[in-house]
Motif scaffolding. Structure first.
Motif, PDB file in Angstrom:
ATOM      1  N   ALA A   4       0.859  -1.182   0.000  1.00 59.45           N
ATOM      2  CA  ALA A   4       0.000   0.000   0.000  1.00 59.45           C
ATOM      3  C   ALA A   4       0.896   1.232   0.000  1.00 59.45           C
ATOM      4  O   ALA A   4       1.827   1.329   0.797  1.00 59.45           O
ATOM      5  CB  ALA A   4      -0.902  -0.002   1.223  1.00 59.45           C
ATOM      6  N   VAL A   5       0.596   2.162  -0.882  1.00 59.08           N
ATOM      7  CA  VAL A   5       1.389   3.384  -1.002  1.00 59.08           C
ATOM      8  C   VAL A   5       0.516   4.566  -0.590  1.00 59.08           C
ATOM      9  O   VAL A   5      -0.463   4.888  -1.266  1.00 59.08           O
ATOM     10  CB  VAL A   5       1.890   3.586  -2.443  1.00 59.08           C
ATOM     11  N   ILE A   6       0.860   5.179   0.528  1.00 59.26           N
ATOM     12  CA  ILE A   6       0.077   6.301   1.045  1.00 59.26           C
ATOM     13  C   ILE A   6       0.877   7.581   0.832  1.00 59.26           C
ATOM     14  O   ILE A   6       1.873   7.828   1.508  1.00 59.26           O
ATOM     15  CB  ILE A   6      -0.245   6.121   2.548  1.00 59.26           C
ATOM     16  N   GLY A   7       0.446   8.387  -0.115  1.00 57.27           N
ATOM     17  CA  GLY A   7       1.216   9.559  -0.529  1.00 57.27           C
ATOM     18  C   GLY A   7       2.008   9.208  -1.771  1.00 57.27           C
ATOM     19  O   GLY A   7       2.843   8.290  -1.734  1.00 57.27           O
ATOM     20  N   CYS A   8       1.733   9.899  -2.869  1.00 56.66           N
ATOM     21  CA  CYS A   8       2.322   9.507  -4.155  1.00 56.66           C
ATOM     22  C   CYS A   8       3.022  10.681  -4.832  1.00 56.66           C
ATOM     23  O   CYS A   8       2.833  10.935  -6.026  1.00 56.66           O
ATOM     24  CB  CYS A   8       1.242   8.930  -5.079  1.00 56.66           C
ATOM     25  N   GLY A   9       3.817  11.428  -4.050  1.00 58.11           N
ATOM     26  CA  GLY A   9       4.583  12.534  -4.607  1.00 58.11           C
ATOM     27  C   GLY A   9       5.760  12.040  -5.427  1.00 58.11           C
ATOM     28  O   GLY A   9       5.882  10.842  -5.722  1.00 58.11           O
TER      29      GLY A   9
ATOM     30  N   THR B  23      -2.542   2.247  -4.306  1.00 62.87           N
ATOM     31  CA  THR B  23      -2.134   3.619  -4.021  1.00 62.87           C
ATOM     32  C   THR B  23      -3.288   4.444  -3.469  1.00 62.87           C
ATOM     33  O   THR B  23      -4.455   4.192  -3.761  1.00 62.87           O
ATOM     34  CB  THR B  23      -1.596   4.297  -5.298  1.00 62.87           C
ATOM     35  N   TYR B  24      -2.891   5.450  -2.669  1.00 66.07           N
ATOM     36  CA  TYR B  24      -3.912   6.355  -2.108  1.00 66.07           C
ATOM     37  C   TYR B  24      -3.331   7.745  -1.867  1.00 66.07           C
ATOM     38  O   TYR B  24      -2.230   7.884  -1.316  1.00 66.07           O
ATOM     39  CB  TYR B  24      -4.446   5.822  -0.772  1.00 66.07           C
ATOM     40  N   THR B  25      -4.046   8.747  -2.288  1.00 64.76           N
ATOM     41  CA  THR B  25      -3.827  10.139  -1.901  1.00 64.76           C
ATOM     42  C   THR B  25      -5.200  10.773  -1.729  1.00 64.76           C
ATOM     43  O   THR B  25      -6.151  10.384  -2.415  1.00 64.76           O
ATOM     44  CB  THR B  25      -3.045  10.939  -2.967  1.00 64.76           C
ATOM     45  N   PRO B  26      -5.339  11.730  -0.833  1.00 63.23           N
ATOM     46  CA  PRO B  26      -6.650  12.367  -0.637  1.00 63.23           C
ATOM     47  C   PRO B  26      -7.223  12.976  -1.914  1.00 63.23           C
ATOM     48  O   PRO B  26      -8.431  12.914  -2.153  1.00 63.23           O
ATOM     49  CB  PRO B  26      -6.362  13.443   0.418  1.00 63.23           C
TER      50      PRO B  26
ATOM     51  N   PHE C 234       4.084  10.603   2.486  1.00 57.57           N
ATOM     52  CA  PHE C 234       3.604  11.979   2.616  1.00 57.57           C
ATOM     53  C   PHE C 234       4.618  12.822   3.398  1.00 57.57           C
ATOM     54  O   PHE C 234       5.657  12.324   3.839  1.00 57.57           O
ATOM     55  CB  PHE C 234       2.216  12.025   3.271  1.00 57.57           C
ATOM     56  N   LYS C 235       4.330  14.106   3.598  1.00 54.79           N
ATOM     57  CA  LYS C 235       5.249  14.999   4.294  1.00 54.79           C
ATOM     58  C   LYS C 235       5.246  14.711   5.799  1.00 54.79           C
ATOM     59  O   LYS C 235       4.188  14.422   6.371  1.00 54.79           O
ATOM     60  CB  LYS C 235       4.867  16.455   4.041  1.00 54.79           C
ATOM     61  N   PRO C 236       6.418  14.804   6.441  1.00 58.59           N
ATOM     62  CA  PRO C 236       6.479  14.493   7.878  1.00 58.59           C
ATOM     63  C   PRO C 236       5.563  15.367   8.727  1.00 58.59           C
ATOM     64  O   PRO C 236       5.038  14.915   9.745  1.00 58.59           O
ATOM     65  CB  PRO C 236       7.954  14.719   8.241  1.00 58.59           C
ATOM     66  N   GLN C 237       5.346  16.619   8.294  1.00 59.84           N
ATOM     67  CA  GLN C 237       4.477  17.520   9.051  1.00 59.84           C
ATOM     68  C   GLN C 237       3.016  17.066   9.043  1.00 59.84           C
ATOM     69  O   GLN C 237       2.210  17.542   9.848  1.00 59.84           O
ATOM     70  CB  GLN C 237       4.565  18.942   8.482  1.00 59.84           C
ATOM     71  N   GLN C 238       2.683  16.132   8.158  1.00 61.71           N
ATOM     72  CA  GLN C 238       1.309  15.639   8.055  1.00 61.71           C
ATOM     73  C   GLN C 238       1.038  14.426   8.946  1.00 61.71           C
ATOM     74  O   GLN C 238      -0.096  13.966   9.033  1.00 61.71           O
ATOM     75  CB  GLN C 238       0.989  15.273   6.596  1.00 61.71           C
ATOM     76  N   LEU C 239       2.080  13.925   9.613  1.00 63.38           N
ATOM     77  CA  LEU C 239       1.935  12.695  10.391  1.00 63.38           C
ATOM     78  C   LEU C 239       0.893  12.833  11.506  1.00 63.38           C
ATOM     79  O   LEU C 239       0.063  11.939  11.698  1.00 63.38           O
ATOM     80  CB  LEU C 239       3.283  12.276  10.983  1.00 63.38           C
ATOM     81  N   LYS C 240       0.935  13.934  12.238  1.00 65.53           N
ATOM     82  CA  LYS C 240       0.037  14.089  13.379  1.00 65.53           C
ATOM     83  C   LYS C 240      -1.427  14.033  12.949  1.00 65.53           C
ATOM     84  O   LYS C 240      -2.220  13.255  13.495  1.00 65.53           O
ATOM     85  CB  LYS C 240       0.319  15.401  14.100  1.00 65.53           C
ATOM     86  N   ASP C 241      -1.793  14.841  11.960  1.00 65.85           N
ATOM     87  CA  ASP C 241      -3.188  14.850  11.495  1.00 65.85           C
ATOM     88  C   ASP C 241      -3.565  13.511  10.878  1.00 65.85           C
ATOM     89  O   ASP C 241      -4.680  13.020  11.071  1.00 65.85           O
ATOM     90  CB  ASP C 241      -3.390  15.966  10.465  1.00 65.85           C
ATOM     91  N   PHE C 242      -2.617  12.917  10.150  1.00 67.61           N
ATOM     92  CA  PHE C 242      -2.883  11.619   9.524  1.00 67.61           C
ATOM     93  C   PHE C 242      -3.155  10.552  10.572  1.00 67.61           C
ATOM     94  O   PHE C 242      -4.098   9.763  10.444  1.00 67.61           O
ATOM     95  CB  PHE C 242      -1.682  11.223   8.659  1.00 67.61           C
TER      96      PHE C 242
ATOM     97  N   ILE D   3       5.210  -1.172   8.551  1.00 68.77           N
ATOM     98  CA  ILE D   3       5.269   0.162   7.956  1.00 68.77           C
ATOM     99  C   ILE D   3       6.681   0.464   7.477  1.00 68.77           C
ATOM    100  O   ILE D   3       7.652   0.280   8.214  1.00 68.77           O
ATOM    101  CB  ILE D   3       4.825   1.220   8.981  1.00 68.77           C
ATOM    102  N   ILE D   4       6.783   0.910   6.241  1.00 64.83           N
ATOM    103  CA  ILE D   4       8.036   1.425   5.695  1.00 64.83           C
ATOM    104  C   ILE D   4       7.849   2.919   5.502  1.00 64.83           C
ATOM    105  O   ILE D   4       7.037   3.361   4.692  1.00 64.83           O
ATOM    106  CB  ILE D   4       8.402   0.746   4.362  1.00 64.83           C
ATOM    107  N   SER D   5       8.583   3.690   6.273  1.00 63.01           N
ATOM    108  CA  SER D   5       8.397   5.135   6.275  1.00 63.01           C
ATOM    109  C   SER D   5       9.485   5.848   5.479  1.00 63.01           C
ATOM    110  O   SER D   5      10.672   5.595   5.653  1.00 63.01           O
ATOM    111  CB  SER D   5       8.409   5.668   7.715  1.00 63.01           C
ATOM    112  N   MET D   6       9.051   6.763   4.596  1.00 65.55           N
ATOM    113  CA  MET D   6       9.968   7.634   3.873  1.00 65.55           C
ATOM    114  C   MET D   6       9.979   9.027   4.489  1.00 65.55           C
ATOM    115  O   MET D   6      10.564   9.950   3.918  1.00 65.55           O
ATOM    116  CB  MET D   6       9.545   7.741   2.401  1.00 65.55           C
TER     117      MET D   6
END
Length: 267
Positions: free
Chosen positions: A4-9, A30-33, A68-76, A89-92
Protein backbone atom coordinates in the motif's frame (compact mmCIF):
# COMPACT_ATOMS: atom_id res chain seq x y z
CA UNK A 1 3.22 -9.37 -2.20
CA UNK A 2 0.86 -6.42 -1.70
CA UNK A 3 2.18 -2.94 -0.99
CA UNK A 4 0.00 0.00 0.00
CA UNK A 5 1.39 3.38 -1.00
CA UNK A 6 0.08 6.30 1.04
CA UNK A 7 1.22 9.56 -0.53
CA UNK A 8 2.32 9.51 -4.15
CA UNK A 9 4.58 12.53 -4.61
CA UNK A 10 7.77 12.61 -6.67
CA UNK A 11 9.94 10.61 -4.28
CA UNK A 12 7.34 7.99 -3.43
CA UNK A 13 6.54 7.57 -7.12
CA UNK A 14 10.23 7.13 -7.93
CA UNK A 15 10.55 4.42 -5.27
CA UNK A 16 7.45 2.57 -6.41
CA UNK A 17 8.49 2.70 -10.06
CA UNK A 18 11.86 1.23 -9.11
CA UNK A 19 10.23 -1.53 -7.06
CA UNK A 20 7.94 -2.29 -9.99
CA UNK A 21 10.92 -2.50 -12.32
CA UNK A 22 12.79 -4.94 -10.09
CA UNK A 23 9.97 -6.94 -8.44
CA UNK A 24 7.36 -8.24 -10.86
CA UNK A 25 5.54 -10.19 -8.13
CA UNK A 26 4.41 -7.05 -6.26
CA UNK A 27 0.91 -5.59 -6.40
CA UNK A 28 0.60 -1.88 -5.63
CA UNK A 29 -2.41 -0.16 -4.08
CA UNK A 30 -2.13 3.62 -4.02
CA UNK A 31 -3.91 6.35 -2.11
CA UNK A 32 -3.83 10.14 -1.90
CA UNK A 33 -6.65 12.37 -0.64
CA UNK A 34 -6.83 14.18 -3.99
CA UNK A 35 -6.79 10.83 -5.86
CA UNK A 36 -5.06 12.32 -8.93
CA UNK A 37 -1.47 11.31 -8.14
CA UNK A 38 -2.58 7.94 -6.82
CA UNK A 39 -4.29 7.23 -10.12
CA UNK A 40 -1.28 8.42 -12.13
CA UNK A 41 1.12 6.20 -10.18
CA UNK A 42 -1.17 3.18 -10.23
CA UNK A 43 -1.38 3.47 -14.02
CA UNK A 44 2.42 3.39 -14.33
CA UNK A 45 2.89 0.28 -12.19
CA UNK A 46 -0.19 -1.75 -13.13
CA UNK A 47 -1.58 -1.03 -9.68
CA UNK A 48 -4.92 0.02 -8.30
CA UNK A 49 -5.78 3.41 -6.84
CA UNK A 50 -8.21 3.22 -3.93
CA UNK A 51 -10.54 6.09 -3.13
CA UNK A 52 -10.33 5.75 0.64
CA UNK A 53 -8.23 4.05 3.30
CA UNK A 54 -11.30 2.10 4.40
CA UNK A 55 -11.09 0.10 1.17
CA UNK A 56 -7.67 -1.25 2.19
CA UNK A 57 -9.47 -3.47 4.70
CA UNK A 58 -10.39 -5.71 1.79
CA UNK A 59 -6.72 -6.23 0.82
CA UNK A 60 -4.11 -8.26 2.68
CA UNK A 61 -1.30 -5.67 2.81
CA UNK A 62 2.27 -6.85 3.46
CA UNK A 63 3.93 -3.42 3.60
CA UNK A 64 2.52 0.07 4.08
CA UNK A 65 4.80 2.58 2.33
CA UNK A 66 4.32 6.07 3.75
CA UNK A 67 5.36 8.86 1.38
CA UNK A 68 3.60 11.98 2.62
CA UNK A 69 5.25 15.00 4.29
CA UNK A 70 6.48 14.49 7.88
CA UNK A 71 4.48 17.52 9.05
CA UNK A 72 1.31 15.64 8.05
CA UNK A 73 1.93 12.70 10.39
CA UNK A 74 0.04 14.09 13.38
CA UNK A 75 -3.19 14.85 11.50
CA UNK A 76 -2.88 11.62 9.52
CA UNK A 77 -2.48 9.47 12.64
CA UNK A 78 -5.41 11.16 14.40
CA UNK A 79 -7.68 10.15 11.56
CA UNK A 80 -6.26 6.84 10.41
CA UNK A 81 -4.11 5.28 13.17
CA UNK A 82 -6.66 2.49 13.67
CA UNK A 83 -5.79 1.24 10.18
CA UNK A 84 -2.15 0.64 11.07
CA UNK A 85 -2.19 -1.12 14.42
CA UNK A 86 0.39 -3.94 14.31
CA UNK A 87 0.93 -3.45 10.57
CA UNK A 88 4.33 -3.40 8.87
CA UNK A 89 5.27 0.16 7.96
CA UNK A 90 8.04 1.42 5.69
CA UNK A 91 8.40 5.14 6.27
CA UNK A 92 9.97 7.63 3.87
CA UNK A 93 9.20 10.52 6.25
CA UNK A 94 12.32 12.63 6.73
CA UNK A 95 13.52 13.29 10.28
CA UNK A 96 10.69 11.22 11.75
CA UNK A 97 11.92 8.70 14.29
CA UNK A 98 10.74 5.15 14.73
CA UNK A 99 9.46 6.03 18.20
CA UNK A 100 7.31 8.84 16.76
CA UNK A 101 5.93 6.55 14.08
CA UNK A 102 5.33 3.73 16.53
CA UNK A 103 3.50 6.00 18.95
CA UNK A 104 1.41 7.62 16.22
CA UNK A 105 0.53 4.48 14.25
CA UNK A 106 0.46 1.84 17.03
CA UNK A 107 2.91 -0.54 15.41
CA UNK A 108 6.30 -1.97 16.36
CA UNK A 109 7.24 -3.27 12.91
CA UNK A 110 8.61 -0.06 11.46
CA UNK A 111 11.39 0.42 8.92
CA UNK A 112 12.75 3.78 7.81
CA UNK A 113 14.11 4.34 4.32
CA UNK A 114 15.41 7.45 2.60
CA UNK A 115 15.89 7.14 -1.16
CA UNK A 116 17.09 9.74 -3.62
CA UNK A 117 15.55 10.63 -6.96
CA UNK A 118 18.02 8.73 -9.23
CA UNK A 119 16.29 5.60 -7.98
CA UNK A 120 13.78 6.37 -10.75
CA UNK A 121 16.37 5.27 -13.33
CA UNK A 122 17.71 2.37 -11.25
CA UNK A 123 20.81 4.34 -10.19
CA UNK A 124 19.80 5.61 -6.79
CA UNK A 125 20.71 5.23 -3.15
CA UNK A 126 18.28 3.96 -0.52
CA UNK A 127 19.24 4.44 3.10
CA UNK A 128 17.74 1.72 5.31
CA UNK A 129 17.21 1.48 9.06
CA UNK A 130 15.30 -1.15 10.98
CA UNK A 131 14.56 -0.80 14.69
CA UNK A 132 15.47 -3.58 17.11
CA UNK A 133 11.75 -4.19 17.81
CA UNK A 134 11.05 -5.02 14.17
CA UNK A 135 10.51 -8.69 13.41
CA UNK A 136 13.72 -10.02 11.81
CA UNK A 137 11.85 -11.93 9.10
CA UNK A 138 10.07 -8.73 8.12
CA UNK A 139 13.39 -6.88 8.11
CA UNK A 140 14.92 -9.47 5.77
CA UNK A 141 11.89 -9.30 3.46
CA UNK A 142 12.21 -5.50 3.27
CA UNK A 143 15.94 -5.72 2.59
CA UNK A 144 15.27 -8.12 -0.26
CA UNK A 145 12.56 -5.83 -1.62
CA UNK A 146 14.99 -2.91 -1.85
CA UNK A 147 18.09 -4.95 -2.74
CA UNK A 148 18.23 -3.48 -6.26
CA UNK A 149 17.84 0.14 -5.19
CA UNK A 150 21.35 0.97 -3.96
CA UNK A 151 20.69 -0.19 -0.41
CA UNK A 152 22.92 1.29 2.30
CA UNK A 153 22.14 0.35 5.89
CA UNK A 154 22.47 2.96 8.63
CA UNK A 155 23.67 1.75 12.02
CA UNK A 156 21.21 4.02 13.85
CA UNK A 157 18.66 6.77 13.20
CA UNK A 158 21.11 9.57 13.85
CA UNK A 159 23.36 8.24 11.13
CA UNK A 160 20.41 7.84 8.76
CA UNK A 161 19.43 11.49 9.24
CA UNK A 162 23.02 12.65 8.71
CA UNK A 163 23.49 10.50 5.61
CA UNK A 164 20.26 11.89 4.19
CA UNK A 165 21.83 15.34 3.91
CA UNK A 166 24.38 13.79 1.53
CA UNK A 167 22.49 11.14 -0.43
CA UNK A 168 18.93 12.42 -0.25
CA UNK A 169 19.84 16.09 -0.72
CA UNK A 170 22.90 15.34 -2.85
CA UNK A 171 21.22 15.28 -6.27
CA UNK A 172 20.07 18.86 -5.67
CA UNK A 173 23.68 19.95 -5.07
CA UNK A 174 24.74 18.34 -8.34
CA UNK A 175 21.83 19.81 -10.31
CA UNK A 176 22.59 23.24 -8.88
CA UNK A 177 26.19 23.04 -10.07
CA UNK A 178 25.06 21.73 -13.46
CA UNK A 179 22.71 24.68 -13.76
CA UNK A 180 25.49 27.18 -12.99
CA UNK A 181 27.57 25.67 -15.81
CA UNK A 182 24.54 25.75 -18.10
CA UNK A 183 23.87 29.41 -17.39
CA UNK A 184 27.54 30.31 -17.96
CA UNK A 185 27.53 28.52 -21.32
CA UNK A 186 24.42 30.43 -22.31
CA UNK A 187 26.06 33.73 -21.38
CA UNK A 188 28.96 32.82 -23.68
CA UNK A 189 26.58 32.32 -26.60
CA UNK A 190 26.09 28.54 -26.66
CA UNK A 191 22.55 27.41 -27.46
CA UNK A 192 20.41 25.36 -25.06
CA UNK A 193 20.72 22.10 -26.98
CA UNK A 194 24.51 22.16 -27.18
CA UNK A 195 24.95 23.28 -23.56
CA UNK A 196 22.51 20.66 -22.25
CA UNK A 197 24.17 17.81 -24.15
CA UNK A 198 27.68 18.82 -23.08
CA UNK A 199 26.78 19.11 -19.39
CA UNK A 200 24.81 15.87 -19.28
CA UNK A 201 27.65 14.00 -21.00
CA UNK A 202 30.16 15.69 -18.69
CA UNK A 203 28.43 14.45 -15.54
CA UNK A 204 27.77 11.00 -16.97
CA UNK A 205 31.36 10.52 -18.10
CA UNK A 206 32.90 11.85 -14.90
CA UNK A 207 30.66 9.62 -12.77
CA UNK A 208 31.52 6.58 -14.90
CA UNK A 209 35.23 7.30 -14.48
CA UNK A 210 34.86 7.58 -10.70
CA UNK A 211 33.13 4.19 -10.65
CA UNK A 212 35.64 2.54 -12.98
CA UNK A 213 38.85 3.60 -11.26
CA UNK A 214 40.01 2.80 -7.73
CA UNK A 215 41.30 6.31 -7.09
CA UNK A 216 40.46 8.90 -4.47
CA UNK A 217 38.50 11.95 -5.54
CA UNK A 218 41.60 14.08 -4.99
CA UNK A 219 43.68 11.78 -7.21
CA UNK A 220 41.07 12.06 -9.96
CA UNK A 221 41.18 15.84 -9.57
CA UNK A 222 44.98 15.84 -9.90
CA UNK A 223 44.71 13.86 -13.13
CA UNK A 224 42.72 16.70 -14.71
CA UNK A 225 44.91 19.57 -13.52
CA UNK A 226 48.48 20.48 -14.35
CA UNK A 227 50.71 23.32 -13.21
CA UNK A 228 50.30 26.49 -15.31
CA UNK A 229 47.46 24.83 -17.21
CA UNK A 230 43.92 26.00 -17.89
CA UNK A 231 42.02 23.81 -15.43
CA UNK A 232 44.14 24.71 -12.42
CA UNK A 233 43.13 28.36 -12.82
CA UNK A 234 39.47 27.45 -12.38
CA UNK A 235 40.21 25.10 -9.47
CA UNK A 236 42.32 27.73 -7.69
CA UNK A 237 39.46 30.21 -8.02
CA UNK A 238 37.06 27.72 -6.46
CA UNK A 239 39.50 27.12 -3.61
CA UNK A 240 40.13 30.82 -3.03
CA UNK A 241 36.36 31.33 -2.86
CA UNK A 242 36.24 28.76 -0.03
CA UNK A 243 34.15 26.14 -1.83
CA UNK A 244 34.87 23.68 0.98
CA UNK A 245 33.58 26.11 3.61
CA UNK A 246 30.47 26.94 1.56
CA UNK A 247 29.70 23.25 1.13
CA UNK A 248 30.25 22.57 4.82
CA UNK A 249 27.90 25.40 5.81
CA UNK A 250 25.28 24.14 3.37
CA UNK A 251 25.40 20.63 4.84
CA UNK A 252 25.22 22.07 8.36
CA UNK A 253 22.08 23.99 7.36
CA UNK A 254 20.48 20.79 6.08
CA UNK A 255 21.40 18.96 9.29
CA UNK A 256 19.96 21.78 11.41
CA UNK A 257 16.70 21.70 9.47
CA UNK A 258 16.50 17.93 9.96
CA UNK A 259 16.88 18.38 13.71
CA UNK A 260 14.26 21.15 13.69
CA UNK A 261 11.72 18.96 11.90
CA UNK A 262 12.42 16.15 14.34
CA UNK A 263 11.75 18.46 17.31
CA UNK A 264 8.55 19.79 15.73
CA UNK A 265 7.20 16.28 15.15
CA UNK A 266 8.12 15.04 18.62
CA UNK A 267 6.39 17.89 20.48
Amino acid sequence: MNIAVIGCGNMASAVVENLYLNNKNVNFYTYTPSKTRAIDLATKVDGKALESLELFKDVDIDFWLLGFKPQQLKDFSLEFSQNFKDQTIISMLAATSVSSLSHSLRSKNIIRIMPNTPIRVNSGITLFYSDTDTDKNIEKAAQKLFSNSGLIEAKDEKQLDLLTTFSGCGPAYIYLFADTLFQKMQSLGFDNEQATKLIKDLFMGSSSLMMAQDLSFNELLNQVTSKAGVTIEAINEYKSSSLNEITSRAIDKAIARTEQINQEINK
